[in-house]
Motif scaffolding. Structure first.
Motif, PDB file in Angstrom:
ATOM      1  N   THR A 266       0.667  -1.245   0.092  1.00 11.88           N
ATOM      2  CA  THR A 266      -0.147   0.031   0.182  1.00 11.88           C
ATOM      3  C   THR A 266       0.859   1.236   0.070  1.00 11.88           C
ATOM      4  O   THR A 266       0.610   2.174  -0.637  1.00 11.88           O
ATOM      5  CB  THR A 266      -1.003   0.088   1.359  1.00 11.88           C
ATOM      6  OG1 THR A 266      -1.815  -1.142   1.236  1.00 11.88           O
ATOM      7  CG2 THR A 266      -1.757   1.239   1.257  1.00 11.88           C
ATOM      8  N   ALA A 269       2.286   1.971  -3.351  1.00 10.57           N
ATOM      9  CA  ALA A 269       1.128   2.417  -4.267  1.00 10.57           C
ATOM     10  C   ALA A 269       0.774   3.860  -4.002  1.00 10.57           C
ATOM     11  O   ALA A 269       0.554   4.540  -5.053  1.00 10.57           O
ATOM     12  CB  ALA A 269      -0.057   1.373  -4.157  1.00 10.57           C
ATOM     13  N   GLN A 270       0.894   4.242  -2.849  1.00 11.97           N
ATOM     14  CA  GLN A 270       0.718   5.495  -2.486  1.00 11.97           C
ATOM     15  C   GLN A 270       1.834   6.563  -2.923  1.00 11.97           C
ATOM     16  O   GLN A 270       1.840   7.595  -3.418  1.00 11.97           O
ATOM     17  CB  GLN A 270       0.647   5.800  -0.946  1.00 11.97           C
ATOM     18  CG  GLN A 270       0.212   7.246  -0.359  1.00 11.97           C
ATOM     19  CD  GLN A 270      -1.100   7.611  -0.878  1.00 11.97           C
ATOM     20  OE1 GLN A 270      -2.055   7.015  -0.534  1.00 11.97           O
ATOM     21  NE2 GLN A 270      -1.127   8.564  -1.499  1.00 11.97           N
ATOM     22  N   THR A 307      -4.988   2.291  -4.103  1.00 12.41           N
ATOM     23  CA  THR A 307      -4.255   2.624  -2.921  1.00 12.41           C
ATOM     24  C   THR A 307      -5.395   2.470  -1.411  1.00 12.41           C
ATOM     25  O   THR A 307      -5.104   1.966  -0.710  1.00 12.41           O
ATOM     26  CB  THR A 307      -3.648   3.692  -3.082  1.00 12.41           C
ATOM     27  OG1 THR A 307      -2.572   3.849  -3.933  1.00 12.41           O
ATOM     28  CG2 THR A 307      -2.775   4.152  -1.750  1.00 12.41           C
ATOM     29  N   SER A 338      -3.283  -5.870  -2.720  1.00 13.64           N
ATOM     30  CA  SER A 338      -2.525  -4.573  -2.678  1.00 13.64           C
ATOM     31  C   SER A 338      -1.194  -4.984  -3.435  1.00 13.64           C
ATOM     32  O   SER A 338      -0.477  -3.765  -3.940  1.00 13.64           O
ATOM     33  CB  SER A 338      -2.123  -4.468  -1.035  1.00 13.64           C
ATOM     34  OG  SER A 338      -1.343  -5.324  -0.420  1.00 13.64           O
TER      35      SER A 338
END
Length: 396
Positions: A266, A269-270, A307, A338
């Motif tokens: 995560t 992804a962020q 996300t 994720s």
């Protein structure tokens, strides 16, 4: 009424780690990454902050927090760099957690204070060259020598994180300790039952050899190596947990670790969203910022959606863990979704950056290289789908 907001203690931790990642990790990690060098000073500072001790009780040198706190820290670190994040994840959930979950009081007091302080790293020796996803097909053996009251270990482990740094202190390995006869149904011939146990092997033990670092696609500032054991002897007291329960113990550790990897995914992804928003606002083409183009807006919107859902998934699984509720299925869902979201976001972030996304000076190039392993490590995407199907009552 449900409230998904973090309480003040969790939020303070998240903010503290985010500031550390931005102020300490971000300015220097690219150089470590390109040199394929382990960032000892960064890891030392993480130890001083107490990050390696987050989920452990204060009596063992920990911070008295929980697994949710660890995952918050992992997400914020991976938002900037995954090599640093995986060093923490493996050091805590794979290196120290088996000792905390299954160790004797003596083992906990001997090892946990240094592991929780980040002064020492532990590693998790499960995967073997011919095993891969079939982790139960262990070939490494540990014969008990009655005369010396020692375990004699022979075998090879591969892809082991944190196993060869200057501060690595131990590796916990799974090994076939003894086949036990098991009668087959209807009076047939007896068949062997594989007894797998977990054993702590301190670094420096004769017969324990650490190979040179792998040349990897990503995670280049983390330590990953192959390990070999040749008549490696450790005391009887180094057995971790109950004899014959080693594989079951590590399955529990992997279930928890999948939540941690989901949080790390995560974060990556962020990070892709963060970098893409910044680039889209400053990069101009055809007389205006590229972020004014709907095609770019839609890409970033999809990245943000993935996300957000990834974050909800790992937080749900972590909450179930803390409440002592079943969480195996939710952990598999979080890890599966994720990790695939991280790969998708890294690909789209690279595309948004165009040619610059292929240059290592830009963080998204590092994100792209780091993302793929998230669909493989601690259970491939295929294994996660198998686990989910099994938890739904389906069998093959």
């Amino acid at each position: 009424m449900l409230d998904h907001r973090l309480d003040s203690e969790y939020e303070e931790l998240r903010r503290t780690v985010a500031e550390f990642a931005a102020d300490v990790v971000a300015p220097t990690i690219g150089d470590f990454y390109e040199r394929e060098e382990f960032p000892y000073e960064i890891v030392k500072e993480m130890g001083r902050m107490g990050l390696f001790g987050l989920p452990f009780p204060e009596e063992y040198g920990g911070m008295g927090g929980d697994y949710f706190a660890l995952c918050l820290a992992l997400e914020e670190l991976a938002r900037v760099d995954s090599s640093v994040a995986i060093t923490l994840e493996a050091g805590v959930s794979l290196g120290a957690m088996p000792i905390y979950r299954f160790g004797t009081e003596e083992q906990k007091r001997e090892w946990l204070p240094r592991l929780a302080a980040g002064e020492m790293l532990g590693a998790f020796g499960l995967t073997e060259p011919e095993g891969g996803s079939d982790a139960g097909a262990t070939r490494t053996t540990a014969r008990f020598d009655e005369a010396t009251r020692e375990w004699v270990i022979n075998g090879t482990k591969c892809f082991i994180t944190n196993s060869g740094t200057d501060i690595t202190g131990l590796v916990t390995v799974t090994a076939l300790t003894e086949p036990i006869a098991r009668s087959s149904e209807e009076g047939g011939e007896a068949s062997p039952k594989r007894e797998i146990s977990s054993i702590i092997v301190p670094v420096g033990t004769p017969g324990f050899q650490v190979s040179k670092k792998y040349s990897k696609v990503g995670w280049n500032a983390s330590d990953t190596r192959e390990l070999s054991f040749t008549d490696c002897r450790v005391p009887e007291a180094n057995l971790l947990g109950q004899r014959g329960r080693g594989f079951a113990q590590f399955l529990r550790i992997l279930d928890e670790g999948r939540i941690a990897i989901a949080a790390l995914s995560t974060g990556l992804a962020q990070g892709c969203v963060d970098q893409s928003l910044q680039y889209a606002a400053t990069r101009r083409a055809f007389g205006r910022p590229i972020g004014a183009n709907q095609a770019i807006q839609f890409k970033i919107s999809d990245m943000e959606m993935r996300t957000h859902l990834s974050r909800l998934a790992w937080r749900d699984a972590a909450s179930r863990l803390l409440l002592a509720e079943p969480f195996k299925k939710e952990a598999a869902i979080a890890k599966l979704y994720s990790s695939e979201a991280a790969v998708d976001n890294a690909r789209e972030a690279t595309q948004i950056h165009g040619g610059y996304g292929f240059m290592n000076e830009y963080p998204v190039a590092r994100f792209w290289r780091d993302s793929k392993i998230l669909e493989i490590g601690e259970g491939t995407s295929e294994v996660q789908r198998m686990l989910i199907a099994r938890e739904l009552g389906m069998s093959s």
